[in-house]
Scaffold this motif. Structure first.
Motif, PDB file in Angstrom:
ATOM      1  N   ILE A  13      43.735  44.833  38.577  1.00  9.44           N
ATOM      2  CA  ILE A  13      44.499  44.811  39.979  1.00  9.44           C
ATOM      3  C   ILE A  13      43.387  44.193  40.632  1.00  9.44           C
ATOM      4  N   PRO A  14      43.975  43.336  42.229  1.00  6.58           N
ATOM      5  CA  PRO A  14      43.534  43.536  43.057  1.00  6.58           C
ATOM      6  C   PRO A  14      42.294  44.120  44.009  1.00  6.58           C
ATOM      7  N   ILE A  15      41.518  43.851  44.369  1.00  6.68           N
ATOM      8  CA  ILE A  15      40.284  44.723  44.401  1.00  6.68           C
ATOM      9  C   ILE A  15      40.522  45.463  45.919  1.00  6.68           C
ATOM     10  N   THR A  73      36.963  46.024  33.528  1.00  8.92           N
ATOM     11  CA  THR A  73      37.477  45.153  33.498  1.00  8.92           C
ATOM     12  C   THR A  73      38.151  44.734  34.752  1.00  8.92           C
ATOM     13  N   GLY A  74      37.655  45.530  35.648  1.00 11.63           N
ATOM     14  CA  GLY A  74      37.613  45.018  37.691  1.00 11.63           C
ATOM     15  C   GLY A  74      37.465  43.491  37.803  1.00 11.63           C
ATOM     16  N   LEU A  75      35.573  43.317  37.250  1.00  9.82           N
ATOM     17  CA  LEU A  75      34.689  42.858  37.446  1.00  9.82           C
ATOM     18  C   LEU A  75      35.152  41.258  36.367  1.00  9.82           C
ATOM     19  N   PHE A  76      35.798  41.601  35.247  1.00 13.40           N
ATOM     20  CA  PHE A  76      36.075  40.837  34.401  1.00 13.40           C
ATOM     21  C   PHE A  76      36.631  39.855  35.726  1.00 13.40           C
ATOM     22  N   GLN A 107      37.034  35.745  36.302  1.00 16.45           N
ATOM     23  CA  GLN A 107      37.479  35.153  35.468  1.00 16.45           C
ATOM     24  C   GLN A 107      38.881  33.998  36.600  1.00 16.45           C
ATOM     25  N   ASN A 108      38.908  34.928  37.931  1.00 18.59           N
ATOM     26  CA  ASN A 108      39.974  34.150  39.105  1.00 18.59           C
ATOM     27  C   ASN A 108      40.068  35.018  40.350  1.00 18.59           C
ATOM     28  N   PRO A 109      38.590  34.709  41.050  1.00 17.93           N
ATOM     29  CA  PRO A 109      37.990  35.355  41.984  1.00 17.93           C
ATOM     30  C   PRO A 109      39.556  35.757  43.086  1.00 17.93           C
ATOM     31  N   SER A 110      39.553  34.129  43.226  1.00 18.14           N
ATOM     32  CA  SER A 110      41.235  33.864  44.216  1.00 18.14           C
ATOM     33  C   SER A 110      42.381  34.740  44.034  1.00 18.14           C
ATOM     34  N   VAL A 124      29.850  42.829  44.362  1.00 14.62           N
ATOM     35  CA  VAL A 124      30.245  43.449  43.066  1.00 14.62           C
ATOM     36  C   VAL A 124      29.588  44.475  43.074  1.00 14.62           C
ATOM     37  N   LEU A 125      28.344  45.024  43.349  1.00 13.15           N
ATOM     38  CA  LEU A 125      27.916  46.403  43.051  1.00 13.15           C
ATOM     39  C   LEU A 125      28.618  47.506  43.866  1.00 13.15           C
ATOM     40  N   LEU A 126      29.000  47.269  44.871  1.00 12.14           N
ATOM     41  CA  LEU A 126      29.796  48.343  45.498  1.00 12.14           C
ATOM     42  C   LEU A 126      31.209  48.662  44.715  1.00 12.14           C
ATOM     43  N   TYR A 127      32.075  47.542  44.517  1.00 15.64           N
ATOM     44  CA  TYR A 127      32.872  47.401  43.522  1.00 15.64           C
ATOM     45  C   TYR A 127      33.247  48.248  42.622  1.00 15.64           C
ATOM     46  N   ALA A 128      32.075  47.990  41.918  1.00 16.32           N
ATOM     47  CA  ALA A 128      31.565  49.429  40.408  1.00 16.32           C
ATOM     48  C   ALA A 128      31.453  50.582  41.071  1.00 16.32           C
TER      49      ALA A 128
END
Length: 286
Positions: A2-4, A63-66, A70-73, A91-95
């Motif tokens: 889902i959106p970050i 799945t979030g990183l994918f 796949q579509n950063p926007s 990306v690191l903070l997200y993970a």
């Protein structure tokens, strides 16, 4: 997946929901440790805690990183135009943040369960899911659902030029939606199987099934409505009030409506919580 902007709330809500679903088992786990006289088991040996962390690390994060790749926007709700607009360190903070949020949600809800405040543990799930849906429905500027149903900035800018139905059809025929279907099948199925499985496991403990007031299928439906349906309806209602009356007055009106429904001693939500058979206070197997 889902959106970050909504991921931290989803991760926290998932951790809290897992802890509530396994409330009886967690109470039994604590007693079995302390009744031995000394603490002989590490918190890391708690299988429900470890499975929650694994769910976040193995399913939510990849799945979030994918989707971000796949579509950063879309993954940033049209904040970033492409991959160049996403800071590498994010990306690191997200993970790491996703796993920490799930862990925190579980630990907070578990702590409430263990002190006999099961209903307040449930409210952790409700509150976090409400914030999740609020981001997706309203967002920070009232365009949350538009950002969710468009794949790039160009479509977002052109939203008013076409109907909602056409925008929805275009989104449902996009590669982004196809990726969501594939990934969602794995994530959502695992999520629901885990929550239902832990509920049923708790009911099968000696004497626990007597607290359930309705059939198991109906109890699962009531639990799902309380964890997912209620927060979604609340997010839609809050969005409508904010649009009609503005942020301060709209949120005040929503709080005046939601407060009694959730916190009153004889509120309908408390009544529904009671029929599912999840302990609200301390419980001990016969």
């Amino acid at each position: 997946m889902i959106p970050i902007q909504a991921v931290p709330f989803w991760a926290y809500a998932t951790g809290a929901t897992f802890a509530v679903a396994a409330a009886r088992q967690l109470q039994w786990w604590q007693r079995s440790v302390h009744e031995e006289g000394i603490r002989t088991r590490s918190h890391a040996a708690n299988p429900y805690l470890m499975l929650t962390v694994l769910f976040a690390a193995v399913l939510l994060v990849p799945t979030g990183l994918f989707m971000m790749w796949q579509n950063p926007s879309w993954a940033t709700m049209q904040v970033a135009r492409d991959a160049h607009g996403v800071w590498a360190g994010f990306v690191l903070l997200y993970a790491g943040g996703t796993v920490i949020a799930a862990l925190l949600g579980f630990l907070v809800a578990q702590a409430l369960v263990l002190v006999g405040a099961g209903y307040w543990a449930y409210l952790q799930s409700v509150g976090a899911h409400f914030l999740l849906f609020a981001v997706l429905v309203h967002g920070w500027d009232g365009t949350g659902y538009r950002r969710l149903l468009t794949t790039d900035r160009r479509e977002l800018r052109a939203w008013s030029k076409d109907s909602v139905v056409n925008h929805l059809l275009h989104f449902m025929t996009s590669g982004t939606f196809l990726a969501l279907l594939v990934l969602g099948a794995a994530v959502i199925a695992t999520l629901l199987i885990t929550e239902i499985g832990w509920l049923v496991e708790g009911w099968e403990l000696p004497g626990a099934d007597e607290d359930r007031k309705v059939a198991r299928v109906l109890a699962v439906a009531v639990a799902a409505a309380g964890v997912y349906g209620l927060p979604f309806i609340g997010a839609v209602a809050a969005s409508a009030l904010v649009r009609l009356a503005g942020w301060p007055l709209g949120l005040a009106l929503f709080a005046a409506l939601a407060g009694p429904a959730l916190l009153a001693r004889r509120s309908p939500v408390r009544a529904l919580y009671g029929v599912v058979g999840i302990p609200e206070r301390h419980w001990k197997a016969d």
